[in-house]
Design a protein around this motif. Structure first.
Motif: not given
Ligand code: ADP
Ligand code: MG
Lengths: 364, 510, 412
Positions: B111-115, C269-276, C293-294
């Motif tokens: 929810x607070x990820x640095x990307x 799925x395993x590397x991105x913000x969306x996946x997490x 998170x919504x």
């Protein structure tokens, strides 16, 4: 007096949502009819006349009601144990094949032995086909929804093979089994019509299922497992046994429907025998909220939709598939009563009790 | 009443007239509350007082029916957790909000990820986590999976989660409920250093001693209302207890001296695995005698659940012996164990003890439906079921409109009374009660305690498992402490003190 | 007091034993089967594209397979070897399949490259369906309506192709149709908190009605009952690689999409913000909610993405394979896709492998029918369904779904 009033109110409440669901679904159907340029009145008039217009139409509607009651009961019985039996179609074939085999292959028996025997074997055939996914569910956690669907496909192929090979009547012009012996016929109720005694058997099954579910310890165990497996285990019930039993009874009811069709209607089994009863049965059970007695009107409604569709098509030029759409809408509204409540501004009643089905794909 | 600590000048956060009703309960009834910067402000109250509800409202999980939240003197609209987060509010929930199969880092950054181009930058996050842990003097492996961590460390993950978001206000909901005495001490030193950094803390508990130790201000809740606010120096345990419960006495059970008889339950070198196949009970041996209440104390998750499940036939055990009245229990199912004369009050009444959609009547015969007089040849005899159910409803003071009332609609206390009525109505020789009063109101607790002692006085052997030391101390005749699947020590209750048990619960046999 | 062993072990032993006996019988049958080819000195010819073909003595090869299988079926009984029963199952299954191929290859060349290429092609809707299911279940929504979404997409895609006269617009419409059906699923199961299995069933029934209605009301009257199909594309250079080029780099577009999606989703799925966030919601939606998170938006998004992927799978039937639309043409593939997803443990690569196995069994059946192998074709048809059931029974080992899979998320 007060109690009676309260009861009345509850009855009314229980009926209100299903009725509104049906009405709304018919309204959506009307919109589709109008949108495709046909006359709504012609279409629905055709639908009603097709189902109830003449004595013969009524008899035919009841002919279709018969398997609908039995298959609807089958699905409802599974629901009571928290199981979703989508395999009623396959179990129906299993019953039909078994009954047909006993019907034509066993010769020289008197009626009062041959007919019950054929029916019993039909029930057993369905029960075995139902018990397998029940067993798999209990022992391996394999979800019954997928397994029963797979077993539908397998049974479809298996009947096709059986009817075209070992059970084939070589003298027939279409691939089908031999005619069953006269001693295995289910008699007609009124000579000129196709309606047969299977209808009363189906009604009897409703009472039997009600009695088992609510008056016996067997039904109590099945319902307990359906509500809460942990509590059932705690109370000393055998969850595995009840899963298998519930699926076997469910399959047996479907098998009875299949046997009925062969012994009371066709007197033989054709190779391509897609009834579609199995899938409508899900909708019937959902509409009836799995209540055994409510299955009867629910089955009657479905039968009249199915039977009236033909005349609707002739009168209004609307494809009979419209009925499927209406049916899907009915169960959608039944499954998500919030939609109906929102449309008609009905307040929710507490503890309405949604459907409880087993969750997850396997043993975690 | 202008309570202490409600000083309108430098308050960081204040709640005014918060009201929240749930079906049948007024969980928060016009609650006023104020937090000052750098303060540890405790919410004290017994189970069901409305503490969790209040902080959930503050954190945006519930919407209040009435009332206002002010932060730094301005009205704050907190509709969802993200709003609370943006106001610098962090929360450690009563039930941890962690994902067991994910790593510490993943849990913290969620929810607070640095990307970078949508990809997560884990290294940066790990560095920040390590430095935060260092700042508060504890160890935390950012790559460990949460499910492999002990409860105490999981709690620290939750704390870091809030600090990672630079929370200025930290809410901790009953953080000590799952900790040993030692771990509680460590938590308190973390909280103190956070206070020194200028952070403000809302601390929730129902344990008097620790509340007095850590708080700057204590606000007491009872039945959804604020009873009052006090400073620890101006009060003592006795006063707090009476504010909390609403009367002078603390729970004390009257009971005769034990007259111990023959051994009913014998457990020898028992080993039980949990669902994941890991050893949960590791070579436990004990005996419970006629007329004795044998209490097992211990922090939750030290093998008590698995022990009870094995004893009652709900789960198979690996090795060892269990016998009830000299009958081996190995390979028996729950029904067979019941028939030996065992009653079981399960730790989770809603999952195991009751079928909630059933009428009370059906739940009252849930364990005896299969035999006469309730059924014959598999067919129910409803008249005898009805008369028995009616009798139990009255005898056990279950407050329900009738035997056909759906169990789900009863209060927790009456649900538990239903379980107790059903179990004690049978002819029993052994009563196994696991967390029998968890989450209940005082009245129900007293009633159930009385019934348990009654069973013992009727020459029943009682095995009581509880995480509440008070309950163990006031009920048990013999106390055993479980830690990491083993029984650390068994002592008569006369030799037990809270301090001693506390140490034993941490695995320290001094 | 009786000594306790617990019934865990007993059950395990029983399972092992029954498996061993079963595979033992199968392998003995296999060895007996090999004698059929002993007398006439049959030779099987396995073809490998341009590289030529390899002749193998049928009888000897099958005998060896049977013996390996036999050893494999006894192995789990010897404790020290530590062989799991699923290994036994794999050895025997491989043996039986290889024997069947050897049988089919007697006399005429059996094109192995063609077999693999066909498997990949036939696995496409299954792998896509599995990934559609995964997108939903990783956010905690069980989707048994993949079948219905595929069917709707196949129909709408075809209708759009006919009326808009463009295959690519048809493909786009198919994808849209899939996500519209998915939106309904999301609405029913996420917003209305309908039981997700029931909601899926509603959509499946609706899809049958809707597509039948469209077909009989519009398509039958339309001028075209058959359109062209999506073209085969050869990737320059790469398609020239022997064997691999034929299998992987000379395909129709949806097959390519499928392979790209497997890679893309694995990374996503395993590397991105969306996946997490997606995985977090599938495991513990409340935890995701408490960090801001919504949950509802993510569930809608992912279920609809899943529907789009299912739509692509549906287009495979009508636009890439037959160039027409038939009632119920998806034939249970949507459910088989779920089995592939479970087999693949909710991982795109796993689902790809699972899908390939199903594609392979489909391909075998087709080739056997063409080669006129005397096994009743109904039994060959049953194979994928049987395999699905075996997969679900957990023969492949434990496969744990996301913890909150199928649970509605109710906010108070
Ligand atoms: N989600 C809910 N729905 C219905 N009742 C609830 C809910 N949450 C809490 N309650 C009720 O509100 C009261 C206060 O609960 P809670 O705030 O959890 O108390 P505490 O945290 O002080 O133990 C209790 O009676 C409880 O049963
Ligand atoms: Mg609380």
């Amino acid at each position: 007096m007060n109690l009676l009033k309260k009861l009345d109110k509850e009855w009314y409440r229980k009926l209100l949502l299903p009725l509104l669901a049906i009405i709304t679904a018919l309204a959506i159907g009307a919109v589709i009819i109008a949108a495709s340029g046909a006359s709504v009145i012609d279409a629905y008039q055709g639908l009603i006349e097709g189902a109830f217009g003449k004595p013969r139409a009524i008899a035919e509607t009841l002919v279709v009601t018969t398997p609908y009651i039995l298959t609807g009961l089958a699905v409802a019985f599974g629901f009571k144990c928290g199981l979703f039996n989508i395999g009623v179609e396959g179990q129906l074939y299993a019953g039909a094949v078994s009954a047909a085999f006993v019907g034509y292959a066993v010769k020289g028996l008197p009626v009062f032995i041959h007919l019950p025997l054929a029916m019993l074997v039909g029930v057993l055939g369905g029960a075995v086909w139902g018990a397998i996914p029940g067993y798999l569910k209990a022992k391996t956690g394999g979800h019954e929804v997928i397994n029963t669907i797979m077993m539908n496909h397998i049974m479809l192929r298996l009947t096709d093979y059986l009817v075209k090979n070992p059970m084939l009547d070589p003298t027939a012009s279409i691939p089908r089994t031999a005619y069953i012996e006269k001693t295995a016929y289910l008699p007609k109720i009124i000579p000129a019509f196709r309606l047969h005694w299977g209808f009363f058997i189906a009604l009897a099954a409703v009472f039997a299922v009600y009695f088992i579910l609510y008056k016996t310890t067997v039904g109590f165990e099945i319902r307990t497992v359906g509500h809460n497996q942990s509590a059932a285990r705690y109370a000393g019930m055998n969850v595995t046994k009840n899963f298998i039993l519930a699926m076997a009874v469910s399959g047996g009811l479907a098998g009875l429907a299949g046997a009925n069709e062969v012994l009371g209607l066709n007197y033989y089994l054709p190779a391509s025998f897609i009834s579609g009863y199995g899938f409508d049965a899900i909708a019937i059970a959902l509409l009836a909220k799995s209540n055994p007695f409510a299955i009867i009107p629910s089955a009657l409604l479905w039968a009249s939709l199915r039977n009236g569709a033909g005349l609707m098509q002739i009168r209004a030029g609307i494809s009979i598939d419209l009925v499927n759409i209406i049916q899907a809408c009915v169960i959608m509204f039944i499954a998500a009563p919030a939609i109906i409540r929102w449309i008609y501004r009905i307040k929710a009643v507490k503890a309405e009790g949604g459907m409880i089905l087993t969750k997850g794909w396997g043993k975690a | 009443m202008p309570a202490v600590g409600v000083d309108t000048n430098d308050e960081l956060l204040s709640l005014r007239g918060i009201v929240k009703a749930f079906p049948g309960v007024l969980a928060n009834d016009h609650i006023d509350f104020a937090l000052r910067k750098g303060q540890i402000h405790t919410l004290l109250g017994e189970n069901g007082a409305g503490k969790t509800t209040l902080v959930n409202i503050l954190y945006g999980l519930y919407t209040p029916d009435e009332g206002e939240i002010r932060i730094n003197g301005r009205t704050a609209h907190i509709k969802q957790p993200s709003d609370a987060l943006s106001f610098g509010i962090g929360m450690v929930h009563q039930h941890f909000m962690l994902i067991p199969i994910m790593s510490v880092t993943e849990n913290i950054i969620l929810g607070n990820e640095t990307t970078k181009y949508g990809f997560i930058n884990r290294q940066k996050a790990k560095d920040k986590i390590r430095s935060l842990a260092q700042q508060y003097h504890f160890d935390l492996d950012p790559d460990a999976l949460v499910r492999d961590l002990p409860i105490g460390s999981q709690q620290r993950v939750e704390i870091i989660k809030a600090l990672y978001r630079e929370a200025e206000i930290l809410i901790l909901d009953e953080p000590t409920a799952v900790l040993t005495t030692q771990e509680t001490g460590e938590l308190f030193s973390i909280l103190r250093s956070m206070k020194d950094e200028g952070k403000s803390i809302i601390f929730i508990s129902h344990k008097l001693k620790e509340v007095l130790e850590i708080s700057d201000v204590i606000t007491v809740l009872r039945n959804g209302k604020v009873v009052g606010s006090v400073k620890p120096d101006d009060t003592d345990e006795q006063q707090l207890a009476s504010m909390m419960v609403g009367r002078e006495v603390i729970l004390q059970v009257e009971k005769q001296k034990m007259i111990r008889g023959a051994a009913v339950l014998k457990v020898g070198n028992l080993r039980v695995n949990d669902q994941r196949g890991l050893c949960a009970v590791n070579g436990v041996s004990f005996e419970v005698h006629e007329g004795e209440i044998f209490g097992i104390a211990g922090v939750q998750g030290n093998g008590q659940t698995e022990l009870i499940q094995a004893l009652t036939g709900l789960t198979p055990f690996q090795t060892g012996k269990i016998s009830i009245n000299n009958n081996g229990v190995s390979g028996m199912n729950p029904r067979e164990v019941t028939v030996l004369g065992t009653a079981h009050i399960p730790e989770d009444r809603q999952q195991y003890g009751l079928v909630l959609p059933y009428p009370v009547r059906d739940n009252l015969i849930l364990c005896s439906y299969y035999a006469a007089p309730f059924s014959r040849h598999h067919v129910f005899d409803f008249p005898s079921i009805t008369s028995e159910a009616t009798r139990l409803l009255e005898e056990y003071d279950i407050k329900a409109p009738g035997i056909h009332t759906i169990t789900d609609t009863l209060s927790g206390g009456n649900q538990q009374k239903t379980v107790v009525a059903r179990e004690l109505a049978r002819e029993i020789k052994l009563l196994i009660a696991s967390q029998p009063t968890r989450g209940l109101d005082v009245g129900s607790i007293e009633y159930i305690h009385k019934k348990i002692v009654e069973a013992r006085d009727n020459r029943c052997a009682v095995l009581l498992v509880s995480t509440e030391l008070d309950e163990i101390m006031s009920l048990a005749d013999t106390v055993a402490v479980m830690y990491k699947g083993e029984i650390v020590k068994t002592i008569p209750v006369e030799e037990a003190t809270k301090e001693k048990l506390g140490l034993l619960m941490a695995g320290i046999d001094a | 007091m009786r000594a306790a062993t617990g019934n865990v072990q007993k059950e395990y032993l029983l399972r092992t034993l029954s498996f061993c006996v079963l595979t033992l019988v199968v392998n003995i049958l296999l060895i007996l089967f090999s004698f059929r080819f002993r007398s006439d000195h049959s030779v099987s010819l396995l073809g490998f594209g341009k590289l030529g073909s390899i002749p193998i003595r049928t009888a000897t090869a099958i005998l060896i397979l049977g013996c390996i299988g036999l050893a494999g079926s006894i192995a789990p009984l010897v404790k020290r070897l530590k062989v799991e029963v699923n290994v036994t199952f794999y050895i025997t299954a491989t043996g039986v399949v290889s024997a069947l191929i050897l049988w089919a290859a007697v006399g005429s060349i059996f094109d192995m490259v063609g077999l693999v290429a066909l498997s990949l092609r036939l696995s496409t809707p299954i792998v896509l369906g599995a990934m559609a299911g995964m997108l939903c279940e990783r956010t905690g929504v069980v989707n048994i309506a993949i079948e219905g979404m595929m069917l709707t997409a196949a129909c709408v895609g075809f209708a759009a192709t006919v009326y808009l006269n463009s295959l690519w617009l048809g493909l786009l419409c198919a994808i849209l149709a899939g996500s519209v059906m998915a939106a309904l699923h999301a609405f029913l199961s996420v917003s209305m908190i309908t039981d997700q299995i029931v909601s899926g069933t509603v959509i499946n029934i609706l899809a049958v009605g809707l597509t039948g209605f469209i077909r009989r009301s519009f398509l039958v009257k339309a001028k075209l009952s058959r359109t062209a199909i999506l073209p085969i594309i050869s990737i320059p250079l790469l398609s020239k690689i022997p064997i691999l080029g034929t299998i992987f780099f000379t395909n129709q577009p949806i097959v390519f999409f499928m392979m790209i999606l497997v890679v893309l989703l694995t990374i996503a799925f395993f590397k991105t913000r969306w996946g997490l966030r997606t995985r977090a919601i599938g495991e513990h939606p409340e935890a995701a909610d408490t960090v801001g998170i919504n949950v509802f938006r993510m569930k809608y998004l992912n279920v609809m993405l899943g529907g789009a992927v299912a739509g692509l799978a549906g287009a495979w039937f009508s636009l890439e394979t037959t160039g027409s639309f038939d009632d119920m043409m998806t034939n249970g593939k949507g459910f088989i896709a779920l089995a592939a997803m479970i087999f693949g443990k909710w991982h795109p690569v796993g689902a790809f492998i699972g899908g390939l196995i199903f594609g392979f069994s489909d391909a075998l059946q087709i080739i056997f029918q063409i080669k006129n192998i005397p096994i009743p074709f109904q039994f060959l048809w049953m194979m994928p369904y049987l395999i699905t059931m075996i997969v679900l029974a957990g023969v492949i080992g434990k496969s744990t779904p996301p913890a909150a899979d199928g649970e509605p998320y109710i906010k108070r």
